[in-house]
Design an enzyme around this catalytic site. Sequence first.
Site, PDB file in Angstrom:
ATOM      1  N   SER A 132      -4.822  -5.905   2.390  1.00 18.94           N
ATOM      2  CA  SER A 132      -5.193  -7.303   2.116  1.00 18.94           C
ATOM      3  C   SER A 132      -4.093  -8.261   2.566  1.00 18.94           C
ATOM      4  O   SER A 132      -2.917  -7.901   2.644  1.00 18.94           O
ATOM      5  CB  SER A 132      -5.442  -7.488   0.622  1.00 18.94           C
ATOM      6  OG  SER A 132      -6.466  -6.637   0.171  1.00 18.94           O
TER       7      SER A 132
HETATM    8  N1  SAH Z   1      -5.562  -2.808  -2.342  1.00 19.58           N
HETATM    9  C1  SAH Z   1      -5.482  -2.697  -0.895  1.00 19.58           C
HETATM   10  C2  SAH Z   1      -6.726  -3.174  -0.213  1.00 19.58           C
HETATM   11  C3  SAH Z   1      -7.497  -2.036   0.327  1.00 19.58           C
HETATM   12  S1  SAH Z   1      -9.023  -2.459   1.083  1.00 19.58           S
HETATM   13  C4  SAH Z   1      -4.222  -3.376  -0.417  1.00 19.58           C
HETATM   14  O1  SAH Z   1      -3.223  -3.207  -1.059  1.00 19.58           O
HETATM   15  O2  SAH Z   1      -4.213  -4.045   0.605  1.00 19.58           O
HETATM   16  C5  SAH Z   1     -10.156  -2.068  -0.220  1.00 19.58           C
HETATM   17  C6  SAH Z   1     -10.270  -0.616  -0.581  1.00 19.58           C
HETATM   18  O3  SAH Z   1     -11.320  -0.516  -1.540  1.00 19.58           O
HETATM   19  C7  SAH Z   1     -10.658   0.337   0.561  1.00 19.58           C
HETATM   20  O4  SAH Z   1      -9.661   1.302   0.701  1.00 19.58           O
HETATM   21  C8  SAH Z   1     -11.970   0.948   0.088  1.00 19.58           C
HETATM   22  O5  SAH Z   1     -12.124   2.310   0.418  1.00 19.58           O
HETATM   23  C9  SAH Z   1     -11.861   0.762  -1.417  1.00 19.58           C
HETATM   24  N2  SAH Z   1     -13.116   0.840  -2.167  1.00 19.58           N
HETATM   25  C10 SAH Z   1     -14.337   0.319  -1.853  1.00 19.58           C
HETATM   26  N3  SAH Z   1     -15.227   0.629  -2.800  1.00 19.58           N
HETATM   27  C11 SAH Z   1     -14.560   1.372  -3.750  1.00 19.58           C
HETATM   28  C12 SAH Z   1     -14.932   1.990  -4.967  1.00 19.58           C
HETATM   29  N4  SAH Z   1     -16.196   1.960  -5.447  1.00 19.58           N
HETATM   30  N5  SAH Z   1     -13.984   2.647  -5.670  1.00 19.58           N
HETATM   31  C13 SAH Z   1     -12.711   2.724  -5.227  1.00 19.58           C
HETATM   32  N6  SAH Z   1     -12.293   2.168  -4.083  1.00 19.58           N
HETATM   33  C14 SAH Z   1     -13.211   1.493  -3.344  1.00 19.58           C
END
Ligand code: SAH
Length: 296
Positions: A132
């Site tokens: 993000s």
């Molecule tokens: N927190 C991260 C952002 C990752 S992008 C950062 O530090 O930048 C969002 C993430 O959410 C992805 O890895 C995706 O696989 C995850 N995601 C989507 N749906 C999900 C769910 N139901 N449970 C857990 N993770 C999920």
Amino acid sequence: MNSPTRRPKFPLSLDAVVERKPAPARTAGMPAVGGARTAATSKVRAKPVAPAAVPGSAVEARATAASAGGGGMASERARGALAARLRAGGIRDERVLLAIGAVPRHLFVDPGLASQAYEDAALPIGHQQTISKPSVVARMIELLRDGLGADQPLGRVLEIGTGCGYQAAVLSQVAAEVFSIERIRPLHEQAKANLRPLRVPNLRLHYGDGMLGLPQAAPFSAIILAAAGMEVPQALLEQLAVGGRLIAPVAVVPPAGGPGQTVTQQLLLIERLNRHRFHRTALEAVFFVPLKSGTI
Ligand code: SAH
């Protein structure tokens, strides 16, 4: 927000910050985390940060001391510059800015992208997911912390969507305890590897479907979703403590027949007023990867 669950005293720190090195050197001698369990915990004793610490204080001093060579200083300067840009962009919570200034974001992206790690941009982390934007991470955490002073950490926080683990590391600096769930196993494993050298004692990573939350660790004083669904899963609302706050990107579908059928997203802040009542505030437009059910 005066719920006792949001105001425990629990000084935290990244005990050391290690610069990115070639993979074998980076993990050599580091404590193994997680083992065969689905939940991984990076648990090594951390020295407390002085309450109300400000950017440029103990965390950064230790980061510099732990970093070998000029890359460490360069990364420290870049982190400080990023925190300054976020402050200029409207982030007011000093504890959030301190955390952004302390967490080495370049360790959470592919080495080929490390030179872009301190730009305010989302970057690919594989599996069609992204790390993000720092400004969005800071904004969402600031909203969760609204009303808390720099010496007042959040209580128990749940993050849905660990991805590479960056936001989880930032959260670990502003909260007593952080639980983070990821549904894509290779990303869960990558996050464990990324976080291992940082030795974050108050963060637990889980592999699973975050739409179900983590009932065994509930209630949470704050819940943060890093992926956008059509709505906030009911299980997460149930696991939010009374007095707690949840922040999530959610899809906004324009009315049928109206101009422009593109689905957009906006941030939604939900405060739990009592057992049955939730207060919702729709905030600015955002762009997140989709929230999906099940694990892969
Ligand atoms: N927190 C991260 C952002 C990752 S992008 C950062 O530090 O930048 C969002 C993430 O959410 C992805 O890895 C995706 O696989 C995850 N995601 C989507 N749906 C999900 C769910 N139901 N449970 C857990 N993770 C999920």
